[in-house]
Design a protein around this motif. Sequence first.
Motif, PDB file in Angstrom:
ATOM      1  N   VAL A 195       0.872  -1.172   0.000  1.00 28.17           N
ATOM      2  CA  VAL A 195       0.000   0.000   0.000  1.00 28.17           C
ATOM      3  C   VAL A 195       0.905   1.217   0.000  1.00 28.17           C
ATOM      4  CG1 VAL A 195      -1.803   1.238   1.218  1.00 28.17           C
ATOM      5  CG2 VAL A 195      -1.802  -1.263   1.215  1.00 28.17           C
ATOM      6  N   GLU A 241      -4.037  -5.256  -0.197  1.00 24.54           N
ATOM      7  CA  GLU A 241      -2.791  -4.808  -0.827  1.00 24.54           C
ATOM      8  C   GLU A 241      -2.959  -4.469  -2.304  1.00 24.54           C
ATOM      9  OE1 GLU A 241      -0.194  -8.137  -0.068  1.00 24.54           O
ATOM     10  OE2 GLU A 241       0.600  -7.197   1.737  1.00 24.54           O
ATOM     11  N   SER A 258      -5.979   0.225  -1.666  1.00 20.11           N
ATOM     12  CA  SER A 258      -4.656   0.721  -2.036  1.00 20.11           C
ATOM     13  C   SER A 258      -4.673   2.046  -2.781  1.00 20.11           C
ATOM     14  CB  SER A 258      -3.936  -0.325  -2.904  1.00 20.11           C
ATOM     15  OG  SER A 258      -4.697  -0.612  -4.063  1.00 20.11           O
TER      16      SER A 258
END
Length: 321
Positions: A225, A270, A307
């Motif tokens: 991230v 992520e 993200s």
Amino acid sequence: MSVLEMRVAAIRREAEGILGFDLVPVTGGALPAFTAGAHIDVMLPGLPARQYSLCNAPGETHRYQIAVLLEPASRGGSQHLHERVATGDRLLIGPPKNHFELAPGAGHSLLIAGGIGVTPILAMAEALAAEGASFALHYCARSAARMAFAGRLAAAPFRDRVHLHLDDGPEAQRLPLAALLAARGAGDHVYICGPSGFLDWVKGAALAAGWPEEAVHTEYFSGTVEQRDSDCAFEIEVAGSGQVVTVAKGQTALDALLAAGLDVPNSCTEGVCGMCMTRVIDGAPDHRDQFLTAAERARNDCFMPCSSRALGARLVIEPDY
């Protein structure tokens, strides 16, 4: 999400730092079918769900096979599976999902794996061999000790289409990437899975060699991230409800939406799995995921709140969750 209760039927040491797990249903019977490239979510106590690719032949419904690399910077998932799970233990998993499908009717499929990225590539090779399709598998590892499934590949009926490459081997054994990509025929597809650096290298080389983006398929195992000093707070408006959620600097949009009471499906957190994909009807997302293609990003009609952020002051979303 439906949950399946599984029993660990077997654990094998597939290579240095890699364990293989055979999972069978506690209640017996057939498991949900899966296609090559699919993964499952493994739910571990006190940890977010972790995604692991299925590496057995897609025709099998009596078991799921996964392989897990012990990550030096593990967030807990791989360490838990390596150190705390034993044969006979029970695990909860989600049903198979697939964001890494084989393209139907490909002229030739070039399968390129790096390290633990061989897991979905193995299932692809099994499926293509069963179909009698044209393919070649190139598997790269740092050393012979870290090459998982070497015995299985050596005994496979498609072993003549398997090529092994070692970083510590002679120059002639290295991956001839430029030559492989230069041999592209009409209708060929390439599938790449491995560590982010390896994957970005191969994907970049394929696009530079003229492979069309829709013929280059990738599967990231992990992402990051990305936080930037220039990040600013922004707002997310939920269309039709009047609800406006503020995303603070240093906070992910996913965390802000969850805190505001929106039930956003999520898994990897992520930008890799695509589960939290949310429709955008106004505003420009700052895409930082590893799931969307360049063409999908250019449309700006969806984003990954785990993200990605906003390029402006506000995004208007129309969630379907």
